[in-house]
Every structure is written in structure tokens, then in C-alpha cells.
Motif scaffolding. Structure first.
Motif, PDB file in Angstrom:
ATOM      1  N   ASN A   1       0.821  -1.214   0.000  1.00  0.00           N
ATOM      2  CA  ASN A   1       0.000   0.000   0.000  1.00  0.00           C
ATOM      3  C   ASN A   1       0.852   1.261   0.000  1.00  0.00           C
ATOM      4  O   ASN A   1       0.339   2.349   0.209  1.00  0.00           O
ATOM      5  N   GLY A   2       2.159   1.060  -0.226  1.00  0.00           N
ATOM      6  CA  GLY A   2       3.076   2.183  -0.311  1.00  0.00           C
ATOM      7  C   GLY A   2       3.528   2.391  -1.740  1.00  0.00           C
ATOM      8  O   GLY A   2       2.702   2.545  -2.641  1.00  0.00           O
ATOM      9  N   PHE A   3       4.827   2.318  -1.967  1.00  0.00           N
ATOM     10  CA  PHE A   3       5.342   2.631  -3.307  1.00  0.00           C
ATOM     11  C   PHE A   3       4.849   1.648  -4.369  1.00  0.00           C
ATOM     12  O   PHE A   3       4.742   1.994  -5.537  1.00  0.00           O
ATOM     13  N   MET A   4       4.518   0.411  -3.961  1.00  0.00           N
ATOM     14  CA  MET A   4       4.051  -0.569  -4.936  1.00  0.00           C
ATOM     15  C   MET A   4       2.675  -0.230  -5.506  1.00  0.00           C
ATOM     16  O   MET A   4       2.262  -0.806  -6.516  1.00  0.00           O
ATOM     17  N   SER A   5       1.983   0.698  -4.850  1.00  0.00           N
ATOM     18  CA  SER A   5       0.655   1.115  -5.327  1.00  0.00           C
ATOM     19  C   SER A   5       0.685   2.467  -6.018  1.00  0.00           C
ATOM     20  O   SER A   5      -0.372   3.017  -6.349  1.00  0.00           O
ATOM     21  N   ASP A   6       1.882   3.001  -6.234  1.00  0.00           N
ATOM     22  CA  ASP A   6       1.979   4.306  -6.888  1.00  0.00           C
ATOM     23  C   ASP A   6       1.345   4.250  -8.278  1.00  0.00           C
ATOM     24  O   ASP A   6       1.544   3.290  -9.032  1.00  0.00           O
ATOM     25  N   LEU A   7       0.587   5.272  -8.608  1.00  0.00           N
ATOM     26  CA  LEU A   7      -0.136   5.292  -9.873  1.00  0.00           C
ATOM     27  C   LEU A   7       0.778   5.223 -11.085  1.00  0.00           C
ATOM     28  O   LEU A   7       0.356   4.797 -12.162  1.00  0.00           O
ATOM     29  N   SER A   8       2.023   5.618 -10.920  1.00  0.00           N
ATOM     30  CA  SER A   8       2.960   5.562 -12.042  1.00  0.00           C
ATOM     31  C   SER A   8       3.249   4.127 -12.468  1.00  0.00           C
ATOM     32  O   SER A   8       3.807   3.890 -13.541  1.00  0.00           O
ATOM     33  N   LEU A   9       2.877   3.153 -11.628  1.00  0.00           N
ATOM     34  CA  LEU A   9       3.143   1.752 -11.935  1.00  0.00           C
ATOM     35  C   LEU A   9       1.970   1.062 -12.630  1.00  0.00           C
ATOM     36  O   LEU A   9       2.005  -0.146 -12.856  1.00  0.00           O
ATOM     37  N   SER A  10       0.954   1.830 -12.967  1.00  0.00           N
ATOM     38  CA  SER A  10      -0.223   1.229 -13.598  1.00  0.00           C
ATOM     39  C   SER A  10       0.122   0.587 -14.941  1.00  0.00           C
ATOM     40  O   SER A  10      -0.467  -0.421 -15.338  1.00  0.00           O
ATOM     41  N   HIS A  11       1.106   1.162 -15.649  1.00  0.00           N
ATOM     42  CA  HIS A  11       1.468   0.617 -16.961  1.00  0.00           C
ATOM     43  C   HIS A  11       2.092  -0.765 -16.846  1.00  0.00           C
ATOM     44  O   HIS A  11       2.105  -1.535 -17.812  1.00  0.00           O
ATOM     45  N   SER A  12       2.618  -1.101 -15.661  1.00  0.00           N
ATOM     46  CA  SER A  12       3.183  -2.438 -15.435  1.00  0.00           C
ATOM     47  C   SER A  12       2.193  -3.325 -14.688  1.00  0.00           C
ATOM     48  O   SER A  12       2.557  -4.405 -14.214  1.00  0.00           O
ATOM     49  N   ASN A  13       0.931  -2.863 -14.600  1.00  0.00           N
ATOM     50  CA  ASN A  13      -0.124  -3.608 -13.906  1.00  0.00           C
ATOM     51  C   ASN A  13       0.255  -3.926 -12.460  1.00  0.00           C
ATOM     52  O   ASN A  13      -0.102  -4.976 -11.934  1.00  0.00           O
ATOM     53  N   PHE A  14       1.013  -2.994 -11.872  1.00  0.00           N
ATOM     54  CA  PHE A  14       1.405  -3.125 -10.460  1.00  0.00           C
ATOM     55  C   PHE A  14       2.028  -4.506 -10.191  1.00  0.00           C
ATOM     56  O   PHE A  14       1.630  -5.237  -9.288  1.00  0.00           O
TER      57      PHE A  14
END
Length: 217
Positions: free
Chosen positions: A68-81
Motif C-alpha cells: 500500500n506504499g510505493f508498490m501502489s503508486d499510480l505511475s506503476l499502472s502501466h506495469s499492472n502493479f
């Protein structure tokens, strides 16, 4: 062996079935000799990254809590988190085994690609580049881009070894140059982490002897 697999060995051995079989066996022997080195490399890299990120987040359970921290950053949406989803997969597996979820068990469940992907630009930025400190002995000229490239090459080679793909060819020629390079890269990165690991890994390394034998075929 499938015909397509056998054909490549036959072409490299001028259509000699005996030489092709000998080369196939030699290829397996060289691949086998990488298992211990790759295993040591993966474990030490994983543990070193875990140590560094435990310090960075001031949290030994960062791998669980950062879902729920950096792994949920919206910038990672392109990698499907990717990172977050890998943690959820690990936790679900641990639950199915009726075990208590701990950071140690979650860490042990992560693939090599989980750890190497932390050096991809999008993850690295979110970690403020902290994981570059995993390599205190690296040359000053070596930075994230070079490390990321080397790790990805090692990962691709590792997958070939673990999936029983040949590592003895350059096009249709018998060639172990890639294997030699990967061995050198592994030792370089181990040395950048801790020279003592190089000494330890060397106790299990018979790669060069097996390559020399293979080239006599």
C-alpha cells in the motif's frame, strides 16, 4: 529430443550423430555447473536488497507493508502493479499452506524477476535510488542503467539454463562466449556486493573446466 532441438546440434557437429549427442551432454554439464553459482547469486542479491530496503523504509516488513506504499503508486499502472501483485500471490500461497504470513516467507516466494525489476527505472525512482547502495564496491562509472542491463542478461541466461535451453551456440556454431560472459558478470556483481561472496561462490564453480571439455568435442 525433438527434431528441431536435435537438428541444431547436428548442424553444429557437421551432421555427426555421435558428436551431436556428445555436445548435447556437454551442454547439459555446463548448464548444470551454473546452478550453484546462479543460486548463490540470487540468494545474496535478494538478501542484500532486502537489507537495504529494510533500512530505507525503517521497516523489516517493508515487503508486506509497501503493498500500500510505493508498490501502489499510480505511475506503476502501466506495469499492472507487478510488484504488488507478486506479493499478493505469495501471501495467498502462504495462506493456502495454512502458514502465518511473515516477511521472510514472502521474500522466499519472490521470483528472480521481482528483485531485478527493482532496478527498472519506474521502480528505482520510487525507491529514491537507495538500492544502488547494495553495491558498495562498484566502480564510480557503474550506475543503475549498467546494473539493470547486467541483471537482465543474467536473468535471461538463468531462464535458459532452468528451462533446459541450449547455451552452447552462437547462431549455428558451437560457442560458449555468452556463458563465459555471464559467469564474469555474476562474479563482478558479487564482488561489488562483498568480495567474500566471490570466494564462497568459487568453491562451487566448475564452469570453466566443463566449457574447456565441451570445446574438445
Amino acid at each position: 529430443m525433438s527434431k528441431s532441438r536435435l537438428d541444431r546440434f547436428l548442424i553444429a557437429c557437421n551432421n555427426s550423430h555421435q558428436r551431436a549427442q556428445d555436445l548435447y551432454n556437454a551442454n547439459l554439464k555446463v548448464a548444470e555447473s551454473f546452478y550453484s553459482i546462479l543460486n548463490i547469486f540470487e540468494i545474496f542479491l535478494r538478501n542484500r536488497i532486502n537489507e537495504e530496503l529494510s533500512l530505507y523504509f525503517n521497516d523489516p516488513a517493508w515487503i508486506i507493508n509497501e503493498k500500500n506504499g510505493f508498490m501502489s503508486d499510480l505511475s506503476l499502472s502501466h506495469s499492472n502493479f507487478f510488484l504488488k501483485n507478486e506479493i499478493y500471490k505469495a501471501e495467498n500461497k502462504i495462506k493456502r499452506q495454512k502458514k502465518t504470513i511473515t516477511s521472510g516467507l514472502v521474500i522466499a516466494e519472490q521470483s528472480f524477476s521481482f528483485w531485478t525489476s527493482l532496478y527498472d527505472t519506474h521502480h528505482y525512482k520510487l525507491l529514491s535510488g537507495s538500492i544502488i547502495h547494495c553495491f558498495p564496491n562498484k566502480p564510480n562509472t557503474i550506475q543503475r542503467k549498467q546494473i539493470n542491463g547486467i541483471l537482465n542478461e543474467i536473468r535471461a541466461f538463468r531462464n535458459r539454463v532452468y528451462h533446459n535451453e541450449p547455451i552452447c551456440f552462437s547462431a549455428n556454431d558451437i560457442c560458449f562466449n555468452k556463458a563465459k560472459k555471464i559467469r564474469k558478470d555474476i562474479y563482478n556483481i558479487l564482488n561489488w556486493m562483498d568480495p567474500d561472496i566471490v570466494i564462497y561462490a568459487g568453491k562451487f564453480d566448475n564452469i570453466q573446466n566443463n566449457i574447456r571439455e565441451a570445446l574438445l568435442i
